[in-house]
Motif scaffolding. Sequence first.
Motif, PDB file in Angstrom:
ATOM      1  N   THR A  75       0.835  -1.201   0.000  1.00 25.01           N
ATOM      2  CA  THR A  75       0.000   0.000   0.000  1.00 25.01           C
ATOM      3  C   THR A  75       0.868   1.247   0.000  1.00 25.01           C
ATOM      4  O   THR A  75       1.716   1.417   0.883  1.00 25.01           O
ATOM      5  CB  THR A  75      -0.926   0.034   1.234  1.00 25.01           C
ATOM      6  N   LEU A  76       0.672   2.108  -0.987  1.00 21.98           N
ATOM      7  CA  LEU A  76       1.417   3.362  -1.052  1.00 21.98           C
ATOM      8  C   LEU A  76       0.909   4.303   0.032  1.00 21.98           C
ATOM      9  O   LEU A  76      -0.275   4.609   0.102  1.00 21.98           O
ATOM     10  CB  LEU A  76       1.241   4.006  -2.428  1.00 21.98           C
ATOM     11  N   LEU A  77       1.826   4.766   0.877  1.00 20.06           N
ATOM     12  CA  LEU A  77       1.447   5.634   1.991  1.00 20.06           C
ATOM     13  C   LEU A  77       1.785   7.100   1.741  1.00 20.06           C
ATOM     14  O   LEU A  77       1.109   7.994   2.246  1.00 20.06           O
ATOM     15  CB  LEU A  77       2.129   5.173   3.282  1.00 20.06           C
ATOM     16  N   GLY A  78       2.867   7.350   0.980  1.00 15.42           N
ATOM     17  CA  GLY A  78       3.239   8.735   0.750  1.00 15.42           C
ATOM     18  C   GLY A  78       4.421   8.845  -0.178  1.00 15.42           C
ATOM     19  O   GLY A  78       5.090   7.859  -0.494  1.00 15.42           O
ATOM     20  N   GLN A  79       4.667  10.065  -0.658  1.00 20.60           N
ATOM     21  CA  GLN A  79       5.838  10.321  -1.481  1.00 20.60           C
ATOM     22  C   GLN A  79       6.356  11.718  -1.184  1.00 20.60           C
ATOM     23  O   GLN A  79       5.633  12.569  -0.674  1.00 20.60           O
ATOM     24  CB  GLN A  79       5.519  10.177  -2.969  1.00 20.60           C
ATOM     25  N   GLY A  80       7.639  11.928  -1.478  1.00 24.05           N
ATOM     26  CA  GLY A  80       8.238  13.225  -1.203  1.00 24.05           C
ATOM     27  C   GLY A  80       9.461  13.452  -2.057  1.00 24.05           C
ATOM     28  O   GLY A  80      10.077  12.510  -2.561  1.00 24.05           O
ATOM     29  N   THR A  81       9.793  14.719  -2.235  1.00 22.89           N
ATOM     30  CA  THR A  81      10.970  15.089  -3.028  1.00 22.89           C
ATOM     31  C   THR A  81      11.993  15.761  -2.128  1.00 22.89           C
ATOM     32  O   THR A  81      11.654  16.357  -1.096  1.00 22.89           O
ATOM     33  CB  THR A  81      10.589  16.040  -4.168  1.00 22.89           C
ATOM     34  N   GLY A  82      13.265  15.681  -2.550  1.00 21.56           N
ATOM     35  CA  GLY A  82      14.331  16.311  -1.791  1.00 21.56           C
ATOM     36  C   GLY A  82      15.599  16.386  -2.605  1.00 21.56           C
ATOM     37  O   GLY A  82      15.721  15.755  -3.659  1.00 21.56           O
ATOM     38  N   ARG A  83      16.549  17.153  -2.099  1.00 19.67           N
ATOM     39  CA  ARG A  83      17.815  17.319  -2.804  1.00 19.67           C
ATOM     40  C   ARG A  83      18.787  16.168  -2.504  1.00 19.67           C
ATOM     41  O   ARG A  83      19.877  16.123  -3.067  1.00 19.67           O
ATOM     42  CB  ARG A  83      18.444  18.655  -2.441  1.00 19.67           C
ATOM     43  N   SER A  84      18.395  15.288  -1.619  1.00 16.57           N
ATOM     44  CA  SER A  84      19.151  14.069  -1.350  1.00 16.57           C
ATOM     45  C   SER A  84      18.149  12.940  -1.186  1.00 16.57           C
ATOM     46  O   SER A  84      16.950  13.175  -0.966  1.00 16.57           O
ATOM     47  CB  SER A  84      20.003  14.210  -0.086  1.00 16.57           C
ATOM     48  N   LYS A  85      18.645  11.703  -1.299  1.00 14.77           N
ATOM     49  CA  LYS A  85      17.753  10.559  -1.115  1.00 14.77           C
ATOM     50  C   LYS A  85      17.173  10.556   0.294  1.00 14.77           C
ATOM     51  O   LYS A  85      15.993  10.254   0.491  1.00 14.77           O
ATOM     52  CB  LYS A  85      18.504   9.260  -1.400  1.00 14.77           C
ATOM     53  N   LYS A  86      18.008  10.903   1.282  1.00 18.13           N
ATOM     54  CA  LYS A  86      17.549  10.927   2.675  1.00 18.13           C
ATOM     55  C   LYS A  86      16.431  11.948   2.866  1.00 18.13           C
ATOM     56  O   LYS A  86      15.430  11.677   3.532  1.00 18.13           O
ATOM     57  CB  LYS A  86      18.724  11.244   3.596  1.00 18.13           C
ATOM     58  N   GLU A  87      16.610  13.131   2.291  1.00 14.11           N
ATOM     59  CA  GLU A  87      15.588  14.166   2.431  1.00 14.11           C
ATOM     60  C   GLU A  87      14.292  13.746   1.750  1.00 14.11           C
ATOM     61  O   GLU A  87      13.197  13.971   2.284  1.00 14.11           O
ATOM     62  CB  GLU A  87      16.089  15.475   1.839  1.00 14.11           C
ATOM     63  N   ALA A  88      14.397  13.114   0.594  1.00 17.83           N
ATOM     64  CA  ALA A  88      13.199  12.658  -0.115  1.00 17.83           C
ATOM     65  C   ALA A  88      12.463  11.596   0.696  1.00 17.83           C
ATOM     66  O   ALA A  88      11.235  11.618   0.793  1.00 17.83           O
ATOM     67  CB  ALA A  88      13.588  12.098  -1.487  1.00 17.83           C
ATOM     68  N   GLU A  89      13.206  10.661   1.289  1.00 17.60           N
ATOM     69  CA  GLU A  89      12.585   9.616   2.110  1.00 17.60           C
ATOM     70  C   GLU A  89      11.947  10.208   3.359  1.00 17.60           C
ATOM     71  O   GLU A  89      10.856   9.782   3.775  1.00 17.60           O
ATOM     72  CB  GLU A  89      13.630   8.566   2.488  1.00 17.60           C
TER      73      GLU A  89
END
Length: 238
Positions: free
Chosen positions: A198-212
């Motif tokens: 189940t997809l719970l959320g998504q996000g963007t960031g300038r690094s993989k850590k920030e996106a997660e």
Amino acid sequence: MSALEQVIGHTFRNPALLQLALTHGSVGYENQRPQADNQRLEFLGDAVLQLALSHLLYTQQEEADEGVLTKARAQLVSTKALARQARQMSLGAFLIMGRGEEANGGRDRDSALADALEAVAGAIYLDAGSEAALAFATHLFSTDLLALERGPLERNPKGDLQEQIQAVSPIPPQYLIISEEGPDHSKSFLSTVSWKGTLLGQGTGRSKKEAETRAAQAALDNPVLAEVLRTACERLSE
């Protein structure tokens, strides 16, 4: 118990309440006979701390809106935060638990410590009423409440999400970087977080850590999460 009473700042009129608050469910399980434990007091204490903190935050954070107050309270009463408070008062040393649970590190387990601290709050409420419970909460959270006056407490959305999911399942949330754009010096990553398909959320960031991290925060804000966890909890109890 008098040593613990000094630490928590409350002398019990009924010491049996404190003993019950410290009794882990493993005692009855190991002895294979009915044994009163702290689960009911934990239920009460959770509400006691929620109300006490709601009062403290409401009076202290005069400019904060409902959303900010709710997030601050949730952060202060999270399992990890309560376990940290319990360790500071060496609460684990006073727990009454089965030998097997103790051998497996139960005295320092976050869930056991947080549950016991909530149970202590419930015991104080039953022993001396709401004013004593408020005084306990004020003493317990004084440092964190002071920190809030200087600015928001540090957030850990990935940790918060994992904590909520681990309460109902050992299967962790899954993060996936689904795209990255831009030159090496200015990349933008897009991450999703899912649990059991189940997809719970998504996000963007300038690094993989920030996106997660942003994906985890989106999941925490997503009403779907509560429904997924509720369903999993129901299946767990069947």
